[in-house]
Design a protein around this motif. Structure first.
Motif, short mmCIF file in Angstrom:
data_model
loop_
_atom_site.label_atom_id
_atom_site.label_comp_id
_atom_site.label_asym_id
_atom_site.label_seq_id
_atom_site.Cartn_x
_atom_site.Cartn_y
_atom_site.Cartn_z
N MET A 176 0.83 -1.20 0.00
CA MET A 176 0.00 0.00 0.00
C MET A 176 0.86 1.25 0.00
O MET A 176 1.84 1.33 0.74
N GLY A 177 0.45 2.20 -0.83
CA GLY A 177 1.05 3.52 -0.81
C GLY A 177 0.12 4.46 -0.06
O GLY A 177 -0.69 4.04 0.76
N THR A 178 0.17 5.71 -0.40
CA THR A 178 -0.62 6.71 0.31
C THR A 178 -2.10 6.65 -0.09
O THR A 178 -2.45 6.18 -1.17
N ASN A 179 -2.94 7.17 0.78
CA ASN A 179 -4.35 7.38 0.45
C ASN A 179 -4.72 8.86 0.59
O ASN A 179 -5.88 9.22 0.57
N ASN A 180 -3.72 9.72 0.70
CA ASN A 180 -3.94 11.17 0.81
C ASN A 180 -4.02 11.79 -0.58
O ASN A 180 -3.18 12.60 -0.96
N ILE A 181 -5.01 11.41 -1.34
CA ILE A 181 -5.15 11.81 -2.74
C ILE A 181 -5.19 13.34 -2.87
O ILE A 181 -4.64 13.90 -3.82
N LEU A 182 -5.82 14.01 -1.92
CA LEU A 182 -5.95 15.47 -2.01
C LEU A 182 -4.63 16.20 -1.74
O LEU A 182 -4.52 17.39 -2.04
N GLU A 183 -3.63 15.52 -1.21
CA GLU A 183 -2.34 16.15 -0.91
C GLU A 183 -1.23 15.73 -1.86
O GLU A 183 -0.11 16.22 -1.75
N ILE A 184 -1.52 14.83 -2.78
CA ILE A 184 -0.49 14.34 -3.70
C ILE A 184 -0.17 15.40 -4.75
O ILE A 184 -1.07 16.04 -5.30
#
Length: 159
Positions: free
Chosen positions: A33-41
């Motif tokens: 798993m990578g990040t789930n902070n889509i709004l901060e990518i």
């Protein structure tokens, strides 16, 4: 599959089991798993004006993404599995089903969509533990009630 509409469809109802702004995960080719902070990518051609769906579509051109559809909790003593999604299920599993699918901890289940395609795999993840080694694992397809229920939930969400 219309990925944009599928994302909107899942996000519209995922408050039951996960934050809609943190529901999509980037998955490496080795299934970690990578990040789930889509709004901060940053990167991927993302602009500040892009919506969540637009950002995720741009990321998906280069990365696998995982879209959870609910949570599974197994109860070994009873050979049961509670499935929490838009509609909740309580399944009595055969010993064989429990041995194949059972898990000691709660797991998210959903679909991994391969990068830049609409090909998907039904599976589970251990992101509930928020550990560095969280990963996605494909669910083995069978004719069991458990797999049929998971597949039904997936089919209701994909557009």
């Amino acid at each position: 599959m219309n990925l944009s509409e599928t994302i909107k469809n899942i996000r519209a109802t995922c408050d039951n089991y996960i934050d809609p702004d943190l529901f999509a995960f980037i998955i490496d080719d080795d299934n970690y798993m990578g990040t789930n902070n889509i709004l901060e990518i940053k990167g991927y051609g993302i602009t500040d004006d892009d919506s969540y769906e637009e950002r995720l579509l741009k990321i998906h051109e280069k990365e696998n993404i995982y879209l959870p559809l609910g949570m599974m909790t197994f109860m070994p003593i009873l050979n049961e599995c509670d499935i929490f999604s838009v509609e909740d299920y309580n399944l009595q599993l055969t010993p064989e089903e429990f041995e194949k699918y059972g898990d000691e901890q709660e797991r998210l289940f959903g679909i991994l969509i391969k990068k830049d395609s609409d090909e998907y795999i039904i599976g589970k993840s251990d992101t509930c533990n928020c550990s560095l080694d969280s990963s996605f694992k494909e669910l083995e397809k069978t004719d069991s009630e458990f797999y049929t229920t998971i597949e039904k939930i997936v089919n209701e969400k994909i557009i």
